[in-house]
Scaffold this active site. Sequence first.
Site, PDB file in Angstrom:
ATOM      1  N   GLN A  59       0.852  -1.190   0.000  1.00  0.00           N
ATOM      2  CA  GLN A  59       0.000   0.000   0.000  1.00  0.00           C
ATOM      3  C   GLN A  59       0.891   1.244   0.000  1.00  0.00           C
ATOM      4  O   GLN A  59       1.088   1.880   1.027  1.00  0.00           O
ATOM      5  CB  GLN A  59      -0.898  -0.030   1.249  1.00  0.00           C
ATOM      6  CG  GLN A  59      -1.948   1.033   1.299  1.00  0.00           C
ATOM      7  CD  GLN A  59      -3.054   0.797   0.294  1.00  0.00           C
ATOM      8  OE1 GLN A  59      -3.333  -0.324  -0.103  1.00  0.00           O
ATOM      9  NE2 GLN A  59      -3.693   1.853  -0.124  1.00  0.00           N
ATOM     10  N   PHE A  60       1.441   1.601  -1.157  1.00  0.00           N
ATOM     11  CA  PHE A  60       2.353   2.734  -1.225  1.00  0.00           C
ATOM     12  C   PHE A  60       1.683   4.038  -0.839  1.00  0.00           C
ATOM     13  O   PHE A  60       2.336   4.989  -0.408  1.00  0.00           O
ATOM     14  CB  PHE A  60       3.001   2.851  -2.612  1.00  0.00           C
ATOM     15  CG  PHE A  60       2.158   3.554  -3.627  1.00  0.00           C
ATOM     16  CD1 PHE A  60       2.344   4.912  -3.870  1.00  0.00           C
ATOM     17  CD2 PHE A  60       1.181   2.881  -4.329  1.00  0.00           C
ATOM     18  CE1 PHE A  60       1.577   5.571  -4.812  1.00  0.00           C
ATOM     19  CE2 PHE A  60       0.413   3.527  -5.263  1.00  0.00           C
ATOM     20  CZ  PHE A  60       0.603   4.880  -5.505  1.00  0.00           C
ATOM     21  N   THR A  61       0.365   4.094  -0.930  1.00  0.00           N
ATOM     22  CA  THR A  61      -0.327   5.343  -0.608  1.00  0.00           C
ATOM     23  C   THR A  61      -0.218   5.709   0.874  1.00  0.00           C
ATOM     24  O   THR A  61      -0.526   6.841   1.248  1.00  0.00           O
ATOM     25  CB  THR A  61      -1.813   5.299  -1.025  1.00  0.00           C
ATOM     26  OG1 THR A  61      -2.459   4.223  -0.345  1.00  0.00           O
ATOM     27  CG2 THR A  61      -1.948   5.131  -2.530  1.00  0.00           C
TER      28      THR A  61
END
Length: 130
Positions: A59-61
């Site tokens: 989940q790079f966000t």
Amino acid sequence: MGRIGAGLLVFVGVAEGDGPVDLDYTASKIREMRIFADEQGRMNRSVVDTGGSVLVVSQFTLLGDVRKGRRPAFDAAAAPDAARSCYEDLVSRLKAYGLPVETGVFQAHMDVTLVNDGPVSILLDSRRLF
């Protein structure tokens, strides 16, 4: 795509510069956090103690910074190849602990469904910036 019963859903955001020390810290915390209720209802049991599983989803966000403007900046996020390596290494470390681990698909658009058994969400930051 992974699916688990009772256990932990772990969203993983990899920051630029994350490495073995960060992964050791994070894997250890995931394994040892006492966030499940004991017989008295106190948070006193780990995922190991409960026999739970771990679902790890990239989940790079999580690295999105919205302090300036209205659109998130992802400058702090690691490049995809480095992030994939760290993500896979974290999964390997958790499996090496003997935890049952399932995963999402790295860099994929996924529909993630969660049944949150209680109001518990924990943020882990290996750099301890918050």
